[in-house]
Design an enzyme around this catalytic site. Sequence first.
Site, mmCIF file in Angstrom:
data_model
loop_
_atom_site.group_PDB
_atom_site.id
_atom_site.type_symbol
_atom_site.label_atom_id
_atom_site.label_comp_id
_atom_site.label_asym_id
_atom_site.label_seq_id
_atom_site.Cartn_x
_atom_site.Cartn_y
_atom_site.Cartn_z
ATOM 1 N N ASP A 22 -2.910 2.569 -6.047
ATOM 2 C CA ASP A 22 -1.914 2.656 -4.977
ATOM 3 C C ASP A 22 -1.812 1.431 -4.081
ATOM 4 O O ASP A 22 -1.093 1.464 -3.078
ATOM 5 C CB ASP A 22 -2.191 3.894 -4.123
ATOM 6 C CG ASP A 22 -3.519 3.817 -3.392
ATOM 7 O OD1 ASP A 22 -4.414 3.094 -3.861
ATOM 8 O OD2 ASP A 22 -3.663 4.483 -2.350
ATOM 9 N N GLU A 23 -2.510 0.348 -4.391
ATOM 10 C CA GLU A 23 -2.390 -0.837 -3.538
ATOM 11 C C GLU A 23 -2.668 -2.103 -4.340
ATOM 12 O O GLU A 23 -3.387 -2.085 -5.337
ATOM 13 C CB GLU A 23 -3.330 -0.750 -2.333
ATOM 14 C CG GLU A 23 -4.796 -0.684 -2.681
ATOM 15 C CD GLU A 23 -5.699 -0.751 -1.460
ATOM 16 O OE1 GLU A 23 -5.360 -1.461 -0.489
ATOM 17 O OE2 GLU A 23 -6.755 -0.081 -1.487
ATOM 18 N N ASP A 30 0.855 -1.189 0.000
ATOM 19 C CA ASP A 30 0.000 0.000 0.000
ATOM 20 C C ASP A 30 0.889 1.237 0.000
ATOM 21 O O ASP A 30 1.673 1.451 0.932
ATOM 22 C CB ASP A 30 -0.896 -0.024 1.240
ATOM 23 C CG ASP A 30 -2.052 0.948 1.154
ATOM 24 O OD1 ASP A 30 -2.189 1.601 0.110
ATOM 25 O OD2 ASP A 30 -2.807 1.051 2.133
#
Length: 366
Positions: free
Chosen positions: A102-103, A8
């Site tokens: 983003d993850e 993350d």
Amino acid sequence: MRKVLHIDMDAFYASVEQRDDPALRGRPVVVAWKGPRSVVCAASYEARRFGIHSAMPAMRAERLCPSAVFVPPDFARYKEVSRQIREIFLRHTDLVEPLSLDEAYLDVTSNKLGIASATEIADLIRRAIRDETGLTASAGVASNKFLAKIASDWNKPDGIYVVKPTQAMAFLAVLPVGRLPGVGKVMQSRLHDLGIQRVEHLRSIPVTVLEQRFGRWGLRLHQLSMGIDESPVRPQRTPKQISNETTFPADLQLDELEPHLHRLAERTWAAAVRQSMLTGHTITLKLKTHDFVNLSRSITLTTAPHSAEDIVGAVLQLLTRVAPVAGIRYRLAGIGLSGFRSLQNGAIQGDLFAAGGNSNAGSVDR
């Protein structure tokens, strides 16, 4: 026993902005368009100290921190950085399941470098991200996706947390039930009414009782409380729809729906921003009458909406296509965004409200 990572990025959008503009470093940065209906896409850790967080109305963020620097989002740039990070993941495994820009989950049980330690792989990935992008990431390491995702949030920012199989039960026991995936405010309240505050309390309830009370979800709750999650890492997971719906406290007439539709549009747009799914061209209005008859109206726009106001405009246009009928009131309304198209104009289609309910789960830029 699988070895799963959840990687993350730390305050991703805001961190990219601070990386690319040295004048923003150390300052409270809010990634958002300014405007009465704009929402926060991301907030730097400096801004979070003031209580600012993703999906918050931008005007409220400005009140909380008048000195905050507002930067309009640049999703093309964020996508490019996300592509760099994805390439780092793929050096280790092809089993990469992105949740957003983003993850992502990674299954490194059998990995390309033949490294036995999942923790070592997580460290290598985090180091490569720092060296090649100038950004930091946090990682969770566990035997399944559910535990890895919780763990990645444990030592943020720029941290790593490992939940070994022998530690899973103790790790979960003291967690508030609200940390379990799928337990929102309503479910949390229902569990609290049963005296269930923490995961260890949930374990003390017989699974048959949970199933009687919550149906199949009761079994799922029991499994999560025991650290059980058999869901595999699925490469290239792409959301097909974003939708929000609400059931009114009291049935409403057609001409009373507009304020609620404004709020639903804001929530739908906020979810689209969080997931970077801003290319949806089809907007759907769903209504349910007091006698449980479902109605839906859809429109496909030439240009994808650029704000919550654009969604509201389309939804109000759809509302005019619902004929007023004497005596008919409405108990539920929903708004959906679908018909997503990639930057290369490849269409990604999906049926709205297919799962029946709110399907706007996704990543908040942490």
